[in-house]
Design an enzyme around this catalytic site. Structure first.
Site, PDB file in Angstrom:
ATOM      1  N   LYS A 147       0.926  -1.035   0.398  1.00  0.00           N
ATOM      2  CA  LYS A 147      -0.169  -0.263   0.109  1.00  0.00           C
ATOM      3  C   LYS A 147       1.073   1.337   0.276  1.00  0.00           C
ATOM      4  O   LYS A 147       2.235   1.890   0.835  1.00  0.00           O
ATOM      5  CB  LYS A 147      -0.401  -0.072   1.352  1.00  0.00           C
ATOM      6  CG  LYS A 147      -1.869  -1.234   1.512  1.00  0.00           C
ATOM      7  CD  LYS A 147      -3.013  -1.223   0.456  1.00  0.00           C
ATOM      8  CE  LYS A 147      -3.766  -1.530   0.389  1.00  0.00           C
ATOM      9  NZ  LYS A 147      -5.483  -2.104  -0.179  1.00  0.00           N
ATOM     10  N   ASP A 176      -0.165  -0.586  -4.397  1.00  0.00           N
ATOM     11  CA  ASP A 176      -1.498   0.451  -4.478  1.00  0.00           C
ATOM     12  C   ASP A 176      -1.871   1.245  -3.533  1.00  0.00           C
ATOM     13  O   ASP A 176      -1.508   2.268  -2.456  1.00  0.00           O
ATOM     14  CB  ASP A 176      -1.977  -0.963  -3.670  1.00  0.00           C
ATOM     15  CG  ASP A 176      -3.890  -0.736  -3.903  1.00  0.00           C
ATOM     16  OD1 ASP A 176      -4.713   0.238  -4.570  1.00  0.00           O
ATOM     17  OD2 ASP A 176      -4.684  -1.790  -2.716  1.00  0.00           O
ATOM     18  N   GLU A 211      -2.413  -0.146  -8.638  1.00  0.00           N
ATOM     19  CA  GLU A 211      -3.196   0.098  -8.494  1.00  0.00           C
ATOM     20  C   GLU A 211      -3.687   1.446  -8.564  1.00  0.00           C
ATOM     21  O   GLU A 211      -3.505   1.947  -7.114  1.00  0.00           O
ATOM     22  CB  GLU A 211      -3.684  -1.297  -7.887  1.00  0.00           C
ATOM     23  CG  GLU A 211      -5.084  -1.497  -7.698  1.00  0.00           C
ATOM     24  CD  GLU A 211      -5.045  -2.646  -6.640  1.00  0.00           C
ATOM     25  OE1 GLU A 211      -3.976  -3.721  -6.660  1.00  0.00           O
ATOM     26  OE2 GLU A 211      -5.451  -2.848  -5.942  1.00  0.00           O
ATOM     27  N   ASP A 236      -9.404  -0.559  -9.267  1.00  0.00           N
ATOM     28  CA  ASP A 236      -9.733  -0.805  -8.510  1.00  0.00           C
ATOM     29  C   ASP A 236     -11.631  -0.115  -7.967  1.00  0.00           C
ATOM     30  O   ASP A 236     -12.043  -0.494  -7.854  1.00  0.00           O
ATOM     31  CB  ASP A 236      -9.022  -1.388  -6.516  1.00  0.00           C
ATOM     32  CG  ASP A 236      -9.572  -2.098  -6.036  1.00  0.00           C
ATOM     33  OD1 ASP A 236     -10.698  -2.355  -6.172  1.00  0.00           O
ATOM     34  OD2 ASP A 236      -8.048  -2.183  -4.981  1.00  0.00           O
ATOM     35  N   LYS A 260     -13.696  -7.200  -6.660  1.00  0.00           N
ATOM     36  CA  LYS A 260     -13.740  -8.081  -5.192  1.00  0.00           C
ATOM     37  C   LYS A 260     -15.082  -8.529  -5.446  1.00  0.00           C
ATOM     38  O   LYS A 260     -16.109  -7.500  -5.397  1.00  0.00           O
ATOM     39  CB  LYS A 260     -13.429  -5.936  -4.432  1.00  0.00           C
ATOM     40  CG  LYS A 260     -12.554  -6.000  -4.601  1.00  0.00           C
ATOM     41  CD  LYS A 260     -12.063  -4.628  -3.621  1.00  0.00           C
ATOM     42  CE  LYS A 260     -11.206  -4.310  -3.011  1.00  0.00           C
ATOM     43  NZ  LYS A 260      -9.437  -4.190  -3.416  1.00  0.00           N
TER      44      LYS A 260
HETATM   45 MG    MG Z   1      -6.708  -2.094  -4.186  1.00  0.00          MG
END
Ligand code: MG
Length: 320
Positions: A147, A176, A211, A236, A260
Site C-alpha cells: 500500500k 496500491d 493500482e 480497483d 472484489k
Molecule cells: Mg486496491
C-alpha cells in the site's frame, strides 16, 4: 423453491491495524448467513460490506436481512436491489450451494487455490514491508502487494528503491495507492516504477502494476497516465461494483481490472459480463471469513486471469 434464512453478525479484529490511504481499519465486521430450502438442503454465505469502497454499510445489510419474511421465494434473492451488492453476493453464493451448483476448475486441481504460489500477499504499508516480505517469501508467496500513499512521497519512493533492491528477481510487486495520489505524485510513482523495471543491471523485481493511483472521478486522467508510462495500471475503487466495471470497460479502460466479488454484486451477472467481454482481471479479497473467501476463490478460478496471482493472500492479517 422456498428458503428460510438464519444470520448473525461477526466482528474479526485484524492482528495489526490495516493502513491504507482511506485511513486505519481495525476490525472486519460482516454477516454470516445460512439458507435452508424446504427439503433441508443448506447453503452458507457471507455479507462483507466495504462501504468506503462503494458497497452498502453493515447496518443497511443487517436491515435487509431483518426485514425478510421467515419463508421467502427464490426470486427474492435475484431481486435484491443493486444498492446492496454485498447482500447480492452473500445470498446468491449461498443459494448456489443449496441448489448444488458446482463449477469444475480442472486446471487448478493440482495447484490448490489456497496455495501461496497462486496468491498475492499483502505487505504492511511503510517500512514494515522491508522485513515482512521475507517471511512471506519463505511461506511460498512470489507476488506481493504494498500500500502506498500512506506516508510522505519521498519516504515511500526511497522505500520502493530499497524494496526493489532487496526482493528476489522472481518476485512480482503490486503497488496500491487506493486512489489517494495527486497527479504529480502519480507521475512521480510511475516514473520511479518505469525506471526500476528498466534497470536490468540490478536484481530488480517486476513491478506488475500500480493500482488505482487517482480517485474514481479521474478515469480520463488515469487513461492518459497509462499511455505515458510503461508500468501497467489497474483499476480497483473505480470498478467496485459491476455497474462501475461495465462503465469503465465501455469507456475503454486499457489496463487491468481488480474485482472484489464480495462487493461487486450479483455473481450471476458478473459471470454474464465475463462471458460477453474478455478482460484482464485480478480477483481480490475484502478480508472476508473463510466462507466468503471460498466463494470468492471459486469465482476467481472461474473468471480471473490465470497468469496473475489472485489477491486472496490476506490470511496472515488475522490470528485465526
Ligand atoms: Mg486496491
Amino acid at each position: 423453491m422456498l428458503y428460510q434464512l438464519q444470520f448473525q453478525s461477526y466482528r474479526r479484529p485484524f492482528k495489526y491495524p490495516l493502513q491504507t490511504s482511506h485511513g486505519t481499519w481495525k476490525v472486519r465486521e460482516g454477516i454470516l448467513l445460512q439458507l435452508t430450502n424446504q427439503t433441508g438442503q443448506v447453503g452458507r454465505g457471507e455479507i462483507a460490506p466495504l462501504s468506503w469502497f462503494g458497497s452498502e454499510t453493515l447496518e443497511q445489510a443487517l436491515d435487509f436481512c431483518r426485514q425478510l419474511p421467515t419463508i421467502f421465494m427464490e426470486d427474492t434473492i435475484f431481486d435484491i436491489p443493486y444498492a446492496l451488492p454485498a447482500c447480492q453476493f452473500g445470498f446468491e453464493m449461498a443459494q448456489e450451494q443449496v441448489s448444488g451448483f458446482r463449477f469444475q476448475v480442472s486446471e487448478f486441481e493440482e495447484q490448490p487455490m489456497d496455495s501461496a504460489l497462486v496468491q498475492s500477499a499483502l505487505l504492511p504499508a511503510g517500512e514494515g514491508a522491508l522485513s515482512v516480505w521475507k517471511k512471506l517469501w519463505q511461506a511460498g508467496y512470489r507476488t506481493f502487494k504494498w500500500k502506498i500513499g500512506v506516508e510522505a512521497l519521498e519516504i515511500e519512493l526511497a522505500l520502493l528503491e530499497r524494496l526493489a533492491h532487496d526482493l528476489p528477481k522472481a518476485a512480482r510487486l503490486r503497488l496500491d495507492a487506493n486512489g489517494g495520489l495527486s497527479m504529480e505524485a502519480a507521475i512521480a510513482w510511475l516514473s520511479a516504477c518505469d525506471s526500476v523495471s528498466a534497470d536490468l543491471s540490478v536484481r530488480s523485481p517486476i513491478i506488475e502494476y500500480l493500482e488505482q493511483p487517482l480517485p474514481p472521478s479521474q478515469l480520463a486522467q488515469m487513461m492518459e497516465l497509462s499511455k505515458q508510462h510503461s508500468t501497467p495500471l489497474a483499476l480497483d475503487e473505480s470498478v467496485a461494483t459491476l455497474a462501475q466495471l461495465q462503465d469503465c470497460h465501455t469507456q475503454g479502460w486499457p489496463g487491468i481490472f481488480i474485482i472484489k466479488p464480495a462487493i461487486s454484486g450479483s455473481p450471476r451477472r458478473l459471470r454474464q459480463f465475463f462471458q460477453d467481454h474478455s478482460i484482464d482481471a485480478v480477483f481480490s479479497s475484502v478480508f472476508e471469513t473463510e466462507i466468503g473467501r471460498q466463494a470468492g476463490l471459486q469465482l476467481a478460478a472461474e473468471l480471473g486471469n490465470r497468469d496473475r496471482a489472485m489477491g486472496y493472500g490476506t490470511e496472515h492479517w488475522f490470528d485465526e
